[in-house]
Design a protein around this motif. Structure first.
Motif, PDB file in Angstrom:
ATOM      1  N   VAL A   8      41.865  55.737  91.094  1.00 56.42           N
ATOM      2  CA  VAL A   8      41.853  55.857  92.549  1.00 56.42           C
ATOM      3  C   VAL A   8      41.143  54.715  93.247  1.00 56.42           C
ATOM      4  CG1 VAL A   8      41.444  57.537  94.710  1.00 56.42           C
ATOM      5  CG2 VAL A   8      42.155  58.337  92.114  1.00 56.42           C
ATOM      6  N   VAL A   9      41.881  54.036  94.168  1.00 56.12           N
ATOM      7  CA  VAL A   9      41.208  52.886  94.728  1.00 56.12           C
ATOM      8  C   VAL A   9      41.362  52.860  96.196  1.00 56.12           C
ATOM      9  CG1 VAL A   9      40.994  50.329  94.841  1.00 56.12           C
ATOM     10  CG2 VAL A   9      41.496  51.548  92.754  1.00 56.12           C
ATOM     11  N   ASN A  10      40.562  52.558  96.996  1.00 56.48           N
ATOM     12  CA  ASN A  10      40.764  52.365  98.539  1.00 56.48           C
ATOM     13  C   ASN A  10      41.264  53.554  99.265  1.00 56.48           C
ATOM     14  OD1 ASN A  10      39.969  49.731  98.128  1.00 56.48           O
ATOM     15  ND2 ASN A  10      42.229  48.854  97.850  1.00 56.48           N
ATOM     16  N   CYS A  11      40.323  54.598  99.398  1.00 53.82           N
ATOM     17  CA  CYS A  11      40.473  55.673 100.050  1.00 53.82           C
ATOM     18  C   CYS A  11      39.711  56.136 101.023  1.00 53.82           C
ATOM     19  CB  CYS A  11      40.745  56.867  99.082  1.00 53.82           C
ATOM     20  SG  CYS A  11      41.782  56.863  97.855  1.00 53.82           S
ATOM     21  N   ILE A  12      39.987  56.675 102.172  1.00 56.12           N
ATOM     22  CA  ILE A  12      39.106  57.354 103.161  1.00 56.12           C
ATOM     23  C   ILE A  12      39.293  58.789 103.435  1.00 56.12           C
ATOM     24  CG2 ILE A  12      38.648  57.106 105.710  1.00 56.12           C
ATOM     25  CD1 ILE A  12      39.519  54.339 105.685  1.00 56.12           C
ATOM     26  N   PHE A  13      38.094  59.541 103.520  1.00 53.39           N
ATOM     27  CA  PHE A  13      38.103  60.962 103.576  1.00 53.39           C
ATOM     28  C   PHE A  13      37.701  61.414 104.692  1.00 53.39           C
ATOM     29  CE2 PHE A  13      38.514  60.241  99.030  1.00 53.39           C
ATOM     30  CZ  PHE A  13      39.533  61.186  98.764  1.00 53.39           C
ATOM     31  N   LYS A  14      37.972  62.087 105.830  1.00 54.41           N
ATOM     32  CA  LYS A  14      37.357  62.273 107.021  1.00 54.41           C
ATOM     33  C   LYS A  14      37.363  63.938 107.127  1.00 54.41           C
ATOM     34  CE  LYS A  14      37.972  58.137 109.616  1.00 54.41           C
ATOM     35  NZ  LYS A  14      38.419  57.804 110.781  1.00 54.41           N
ATOM     36  N   ASP A  44      31.737  63.065 107.155  1.00 59.47           N
ATOM     37  CA  ASP A  44      31.795  64.618 107.510  1.00 59.47           C
ATOM     38  C   ASP A  44      32.499  65.486 106.678  1.00 59.47           C
ATOM     39  OD1 ASP A  44      30.496  63.998 109.826  1.00 59.47           O
ATOM     40  OD2 ASP A  44      32.292  63.473 110.792  1.00 59.47           O
ATOM     41  N   ILE A  45      31.775  65.414 105.456  1.00 60.16           N
ATOM     42  CA  ILE A  45      32.426  66.402 104.245  1.00 60.16           C
ATOM     43  C   ILE A  45      31.638  67.609 104.365  1.00 60.16           C
ATOM     44  CG2 ILE A  45      32.882  66.396 101.559  1.00 60.16           C
ATOM     45  CD1 ILE A  45      34.423  64.036 102.985  1.00 60.16           C
ATOM     46  N   LYS A  46      32.442  68.632 104.173  1.00 60.79           N
ATOM     47  CA  LYS A  46      31.959  70.132 104.365  1.00 60.79           C
ATOM     48  C   LYS A  46      30.808  70.307 103.485  1.00 60.79           C
ATOM     49  CE  LYS A  46      35.548  71.331 107.438  1.00 60.79           C
ATOM     50  NZ  LYS A  46      37.034  71.697 107.490  1.00 60.79           N
ATOM     51  N   THR A  47      31.129  70.060 102.140  1.00 65.76           N
ATOM     52  CA  THR A  47      30.470  70.592 101.049  1.00 65.76           C
ATOM     53  C   THR A  47      30.041  69.359 100.190  1.00 65.76           C
ATOM     54  OG1 THR A  47      32.238  71.267  99.582  1.00 65.76           O
ATOM     55  CG2 THR A  47      31.281  73.093 100.724  1.00 65.76           C
ATOM     56  N   ASP A  48      30.551  69.229  99.210  1.00 62.92           N
ATOM     57  CA  ASP A  48      29.944  68.139  98.024  1.00 62.92           C
ATOM     58  C   ASP A  48      30.910  66.984  98.357  1.00 62.92           C
ATOM     59  OD1 ASP A  48      28.548  69.785  96.866  1.00 62.92           O
ATOM     60  OD2 ASP A  48      29.700  70.593  95.132  1.00 62.92           O
ATOM     61  N   ALA A  49      30.192  65.669  98.478  1.00 61.08           N
ATOM     62  CA  ALA A  49      30.927  64.472  98.344  1.00 61.08           C
ATOM     63  C   ALA A  49      31.751  64.010  96.960  1.00 61.08           C
ATOM     64  CB  ALA A  49      30.092  63.323  98.800  1.00 61.08           C
ATOM     65  N   ILE A  50      30.899  64.462  96.138  1.00 59.83           N
ATOM     66  CA  ILE A  50      31.527  64.414  94.570  1.00 59.83           C
ATOM     67  C   ILE A  50      31.203  65.387  93.817  1.00 59.83           C
ATOM     68  CG2 ILE A  50      31.632  62.880  92.636  1.00 59.83           C
ATOM     69  CD1 ILE A  50      30.936  60.437  94.283  1.00 59.83           C
ATOM     70  N   ILE A  77      34.361  59.189  82.968  1.00 57.24           N
ATOM     71  CA  ILE A  77      34.561  58.921  84.556  1.00 57.24           C
ATOM     72  C   ILE A  77      33.706  58.121  85.055  1.00 57.24           C
ATOM     73  CG2 ILE A  77      34.799  60.522  86.478  1.00 57.24           C
ATOM     74  CD1 ILE A  77      35.507  62.879  84.522  1.00 57.24           C
ATOM     75  N   SER A  78      34.155  57.320  86.046  1.00 55.26           N
ATOM     76  CA  SER A  78      33.371  56.211  86.787  1.00 55.26           C
ATOM     77  C   SER A  78      33.622  56.303  88.231  1.00 55.26           C
ATOM     78  CB  SER A  78      33.427  55.006  86.194  1.00 55.26           C
ATOM     79  OG  SER A  78      34.747  54.480  86.389  1.00 55.26           O
ATOM     80  N   PHE A  79      32.575  56.265  89.340  1.00 56.19           N
ATOM     81  CA  PHE A  79      32.419  56.072  90.366  1.00 56.19           C
ATOM     82  C   PHE A  79      31.868  54.798  90.904  1.00 56.19           C
ATOM     83  CE2 PHE A  79      32.564  60.451  89.152  1.00 56.19           C
ATOM     84  CZ  PHE A  79      33.582  60.950  89.984  1.00 56.19           C
ATOM     85  N   ARG A  80      32.456  53.760  91.596  1.00 61.07           N
ATOM     86  CA  ARG A  80      31.942  52.764  91.986  1.00 61.07           C
ATOM     87  C   ARG A  80      32.213  52.436  93.470  1.00 61.07           C
ATOM     88  NH1 ARG A  80      34.979  49.573  88.848  1.00 61.07           N
ATOM     89  NH2 ARG A  80      36.087  48.545  90.626  1.00 61.07           N
ATOM     90  N   ASN A  81      31.296  51.695  94.247  1.00 62.74           N
ATOM     91  CA  ASN A  81      31.618  51.575  95.728  1.00 62.74           C
ATOM     92  C   ASN A  81      32.026  52.856  96.392  1.00 62.74           C
ATOM     93  OD1 ASN A  81      30.784  48.924  94.843  1.00 62.74           O
ATOM     94  ND2 ASN A  81      32.954  48.271  94.500  1.00 62.74           N
ATOM     95  N   ILE A  82      31.064  53.606  96.461  1.00 64.83           N
ATOM     96  CA  ILE A  82      31.561  54.996  97.253  1.00 64.83           C
ATOM     97  C   ILE A  82      30.294  55.290  98.318  1.00 64.83           C
ATOM     98  CG2 ILE A  82      31.857  57.533  96.973  1.00 64.83           C
ATOM     99  CD1 ILE A  82      33.621  55.945  95.009  1.00 64.83           C
ATOM    100  N   THR A  83      31.040  55.603  99.449  1.00 60.45           N
ATOM    101  CA  THR A  83      29.887  55.806 100.600  1.00 60.45           C
ATOM    102  C   THR A  83      30.390  57.256 101.093  1.00 60.45           C
ATOM    103  OG1 THR A  83      31.480  54.712 102.025  1.00 60.45           O
ATOM    104  CG2 THR A  83      29.651  53.599 101.084  1.00 60.45           C
ATOM    105  N   CYS A  84      29.132  57.887 101.710  1.00 63.31           N
ATOM    106  CA  CYS A  84      29.426  59.249 102.442  1.00 63.31           C
ATOM    107  C   CYS A  84      28.286  59.095 103.319  1.00 63.31           C
ATOM    108  CB  CYS A  84      29.467  60.444 101.340  1.00 63.31           C
ATOM    109  SG  CYS A  84      29.535  61.935 102.300  1.00 63.31           S
ATOM    110  N   ASP A  85      28.960  59.565 104.661  1.00 64.89           N
ATOM    111  CA  ASP A  85      28.104  59.835 105.944  1.00 64.89           C
ATOM    112  C   ASP A  85      28.316  61.208 106.059  1.00 64.89           C
ATOM    113  OD1 ASP A  85      26.709  59.196 108.322  1.00 64.89           O
ATOM    114  OD2 ASP A  85      28.327  58.369 109.303  1.00 64.89           O
TER     115      ASP A  85
END
Length: 170
Positions: A8-14, A44-50, A77-85
């Motif tokens: 999974v690459v280049n996604c935005i969650f709001k 603005d994730i309501k519970t867990d980002a990951i 499982i790998s997570f790379r270049n992940i941001t959560c505000d």
């Protein structure tokens, strides 16, 4: 069942309930492996980002059971270049006492959340280049974790920056 070889690459969650979620429980069995997530931005994730959770929808403390075809497996499982505000919790990794979540990597993670990271019943978890800004301490909490690797961790919030190369509750 199971899931293998997913990228999974280049996604935005709001404003989603959970950002990146992997869930299972005893009785489902199956293997989830060789999963790569990269370049994901969350807001603005309501519970867990990951969330990686093998004890999904079960209450109480986990009690070990014999491993069988009912036992789910998460590994590689790998997570790379992940941001959560903004999230309630940054990261949850929750395996089973008899089947830890194995070989999970977090690289270049930047998150702001009320709570930090919780890792339990896991093996071979690696955190590299992590920046957490949390409202609650500790920034990272571990229970029953083997072969944990941390480098370049910066936990900001109610306590001062954590520095580098520390293991345990931060």
């Amino acid at each position: 069942g199971g899931v293998r070889n997913v990228r999974v690459v280049n996604c935005i969650f709001k404003g989603t309930d959970i950002g990146l979620r992997f869930k299972s429980t005893r009785g489902r069995g199956g293997v989830v492996e060789n999963i790569e997530m990269s370049n994901v931005a969350m807001h603005d994730i309501k519970t867990d980002a990951i969330s990686l959770n093998l004890y999904y929808w079960v209450s109480g403390a986990p009690v070990s059971e014999p491993v069988s075809e009912r036992t789910p497996i998460f590994r590689g499982i790998s997570f790379r270049n992940i941001t959560c505000d903004g999230a309630r919790r940054a990261i949850e990794v929750r395996g089973l006492p008899e089947m830890p979540i194995q070989n999970v990597t977090f690289d270049n993670i930047r998150m702001t959340s009320k709570q930090g990271i919780v890792v339990s019943d896991a093996a071979g978890v690696r955190f590299n280049d992590i920046q957490l800004t949390t409202g609650d301490a500790p920034a990272i909490r571990c229970h029953n974790v083997r072969n944990l690797s941390m480098s370049n961790i910066d936990g900001l919030g109610p306590t001062e920056g954590l520095g580098k190369e520390r293991v345990g509750d931060l």
